[in-house]
Design a protein around this motif. Structure first.
Motif, mmCIF file in Angstrom:
data_model
loop_
_atom_site.group_PDB
_atom_site.id
_atom_site.type_symbol
_atom_site.label_atom_id
_atom_site.label_comp_id
_atom_site.label_asym_id
_atom_site.label_seq_id
_atom_site.Cartn_x
_atom_site.Cartn_y
_atom_site.Cartn_z
ATOM 1 N N TRP A 62 0.828 -1.210 0.000
ATOM 2 C CA TRP A 62 0.000 0.000 0.000
ATOM 3 C C TRP A 62 0.860 1.258 0.000
ATOM 4 C CZ3 TRP A 62 -0.827 3.651 4.036
ATOM 5 C CH2 TRP A 62 -1.917 4.506 3.841
ATOM 6 N N SER A 63 1.836 1.293 0.896
ATOM 7 C CA SER A 63 2.654 2.504 0.985
ATOM 8 C C SER A 63 3.591 2.645 -0.218
ATOM 9 C CB SER A 63 3.436 2.532 2.295
ATOM 10 O OG SER A 63 4.300 1.425 2.405
ATOM 11 N N ALA A 64 4.138 1.535 -0.698
ATOM 12 C CA ALA A 64 5.057 1.607 -1.844
ATOM 13 C C ALA A 64 4.330 2.019 -3.117
ATOM 14 C CB ALA A 64 5.754 0.269 -2.046
ATOM 15 N N LEU A 65 3.202 1.384 -3.398
ATOM 16 C CA LEU A 65 2.481 1.744 -4.615
ATOM 17 C C LEU A 65 1.875 3.139 -4.494
ATOM 18 C CD1 LEU A 65 0.876 -1.625 -5.734
ATOM 19 C CD2 LEU A 65 2.955 -0.507 -6.534
ATOM 20 N N GLY A 66 1.529 3.540 -3.276
ATOM 21 C CA GLY A 66 1.095 4.913 -3.052
ATOM 22 C C GLY A 66 2.213 5.902 -3.335
ATOM 23 N N THR A 67 3.421 5.561 -2.909
ATOM 24 C CA THR A 67 4.581 6.408 -3.161
ATOM 25 C C THR A 67 4.864 6.510 -4.653
ATOM 26 O OG1 THR A 67 5.534 5.838 -1.023
ATOM 27 C CG2 THR A 67 7.055 6.679 -2.706
ATOM 28 N N ILE A 68 4.854 5.383 -5.335
ATOM 29 C CA ILE A 68 5.108 5.370 -6.777
ATOM 30 C C ILE A 68 3.999 6.128 -7.515
ATOM 31 C CG2 ILE A 68 5.387 3.894 -8.820
ATOM 32 C CD1 ILE A 68 7.718 3.763 -6.749
ATOM 33 N N GLY A 69 2.754 5.909 -7.103
ATOM 34 C CA GLY A 69 1.633 6.604 -7.730
ATOM 35 C C GLY A 69 1.706 8.109 -7.534
ATOM 36 N N ALA A 70 2.074 8.533 -6.329
ATOM 37 C CA ALA A 70 2.212 9.968 -6.062
ATOM 38 C C ALA A 70 3.371 10.558 -6.867
ATOM 39 C CB ALA A 70 2.413 10.205 -4.573
ATOM 40 N N PHE A 71 4.443 9.814 -6.981
ATOM 41 C CA PHE A 71 5.590 10.262 -7.786
ATOM 42 C C PHE A 71 5.177 10.427 -9.244
ATOM 43 C CE2 PHE A 71 9.156 8.605 -10.483
ATOM 44 C CZ PHE A 71 9.934 9.746 -10.468
ATOM 45 N N ALA A 72 4.525 9.404 -9.799
ATOM 46 C CA ALA A 72 4.095 9.462 -11.201
ATOM 47 C C ALA A 72 3.061 10.567 -11.411
ATOM 48 C CB ALA A 72 3.526 8.114 -11.632
ATOM 49 N N GLY A 73 2.117 10.686 -10.484
ATOM 50 C CA GLY A 73 1.110 11.735 -10.588
ATOM 51 C C GLY A 73 1.710 13.122 -10.500
ATOM 52 N N GLY A 74 2.693 13.287 -9.638
ATOM 53 C CA GLY A 74 3.373 14.575 -9.533
ATOM 54 C C GLY A 74 4.065 14.959 -10.831
ATOM 55 N N VAL A 75 4.663 13.977 -11.457
ATOM 56 C CA VAL A 75 5.328 14.219 -12.746
ATOM 57 C C VAL A 75 4.300 14.574 -13.815
ATOM 58 C CG1 VAL A 75 6.671 13.123 -14.591
ATOM 59 C CG2 VAL A 75 7.327 12.780 -12.200
ATOM 60 N N LEU A 76 3.243 13.781 -13.904
ATOM 61 C CA LEU A 76 2.254 13.966 -14.965
ATOM 62 C C LEU A 76 1.355 15.178 -14.763
ATOM 63 C CD1 LEU A 76 1.206 10.243 -15.458
ATOM 64 C CD2 LEU A 76 2.674 11.607 -16.954
ATOM 65 N N LEU A 77 0.944 15.430 -13.528
ATOM 66 C CA LEU A 77 -0.031 16.493 -13.272
ATOM 67 C C LEU A 77 0.592 17.838 -12.894
ATOM 68 C CD1 LEU A 77 -2.626 14.425 -11.207
ATOM 69 C CD2 LEU A 77 -2.776 15.099 -13.620
ATOM 70 N N PHE A 78 1.754 17.782 -12.251
ATOM 71 C CA PHE A 78 2.346 19.013 -11.727
ATOM 72 C C PHE A 78 3.722 19.323 -12.313
ATOM 73 C CE2 PHE A 78 -0.365 17.256 -8.279
ATOM 74 C CZ PHE A 78 -1.362 18.224 -8.328
ATOM 75 N N ASN A 79 4.094 18.571 -13.340
ATOM 76 C CA ASN A 79 5.388 18.771 -14.015
ATOM 77 C C ASN A 79 6.577 18.751 -13.060
ATOM 78 O OD1 ASN A 79 4.242 19.046 -16.640
ATOM 79 N ND2 ASN A 79 3.613 21.118 -16.081
ATOM 80 N N GLU A 80 6.504 17.879 -12.059
ATOM 81 C CA GLU A 80 7.622 17.737 -11.135
ATOM 82 C C GLU A 80 8.769 17.030 -11.853
ATOM 83 O OE1 GLU A 80 6.025 15.847 -7.638
ATOM 84 O OE2 GLU A 80 4.905 17.650 -7.090
ATOM 85 N N PRO A 81 10.006 17.348 -11.492
ATOM 86 C CA PRO A 81 11.157 16.794 -12.203
ATOM 87 C C PRO A 81 11.370 15.306 -11.919
ATOM 88 C CG PRO A 81 11.910 18.077 -10.328
ATOM 89 C CD PRO A 81 10.415 18.271 -10.428
ATOM 90 N N VAL A 82 11.895 14.624 -12.924
ATOM 91 C CA VAL A 82 12.305 13.231 -12.784
ATOM 92 C C VAL A 82 13.825 13.227 -12.822
ATOM 93 C CG1 VAL A 82 12.237 10.922 -13.782
ATOM 94 C CG2 VAL A 82 10.236 12.411 -13.963
ATOM 95 N N ARG A 83 14.409 12.825 -11.726
ATOM 96 C CA ARG A 83 15.871 12.767 -11.635
ATOM 97 C C ARG A 83 16.297 11.308 -11.475
ATOM 98 N NH1 ARG A 83 14.523 17.302 -8.226
ATOM 99 N NH2 ARG A 83 15.156 19.215 -9.263
ATOM 100 N N PRO A 84 17.482 10.967 -11.959
ATOM 101 C CA PRO A 84 17.934 9.576 -11.837
ATOM 102 C C PRO A 84 17.900 9.052 -10.402
ATOM 103 C CG PRO A 84 19.363 10.769 -13.330
ATOM 104 C CD PRO A 84 18.433 11.785 -12.737
ATOM 105 N N VAL A 85 18.271 9.875 -9.454
ATOM 106 C CA VAL A 85 18.286 9.418 -8.065
ATOM 107 C C VAL A 85 16.853 9.160 -7.569
ATOM 108 C CG1 VAL A 85 18.276 11.727 -6.993
ATOM 109 C CG2 VAL A 85 19.350 9.788 -5.812
ATOM 110 N N THR A 86 15.880 9.908 -8.070
ATOM 111 C CA THR A 86 14.485 9.686 -7.695
ATOM 112 C C THR A 86 13.982 8.365 -8.273
ATOM 113 O OG1 THR A 86 14.183 12.079 -7.791
ATOM 114 C CG2 THR A 86 12.204 10.756 -7.637
#
Length: 109
Positions: A62-86
């Motif tokens: 639950w927490s891992a897929l929530g984290t991944i989903g929030a990361f992907a959503g942040g990128v797609l919806l809010f244009n948050e940066p994708v960095r290799p370390v992330t």
């Protein structure tokens, strides 16, 4: 059925988390309502799923897929940066969930 409940709990949690960002500090009414309803629904569904599944691995999923989903959503919806370390961090989270499930499984008994 418990896995369906878990999946829905994850969707509700990700929706609530992304709405938290969209609420701009709870200054926008619509996203703020989605935050409260989404987290409440997520916890309710997670609690129902845990009647048939083991808490450790399920919480990890639950927490891992929530984290991944929030990361992907942040990128797609809010244009948050994708960095290799992330991306590496996301991969480590997924690897941790795999290890948790190898160690105990998710079903009671």
């Amino acid at each position: 059925m418990p896995y369906v409940l878990l999946g829905l709990a994850i969707i509700a949690e990700v929706t609530a988390t992304l709405s938290l960002r969209a609420s701009e500090g709870f200054s926008k009414w619509g996203p703020s309502v989605i935050v409260v309803v989404g987290y409440a629904l997520s916890f309710l569904l997670l609690a129902k799923a845990l009647t048939a599944l083991n808490v450790g691995p399920v919480y990890a999923i639950w927490s891992a897929l929530g984290t991944i989903g929030a990361f992907a959503g942040g990128v797609l919806l809010f244009n948050e940066p994708v960095r290799p370390v992330t991306v590496l961090g996301a991969a480590i989270v997924v690897a941790g969930v795999v290890v948790m499930n190898l160690g105990g499984g998710v079903s009671h008994g």
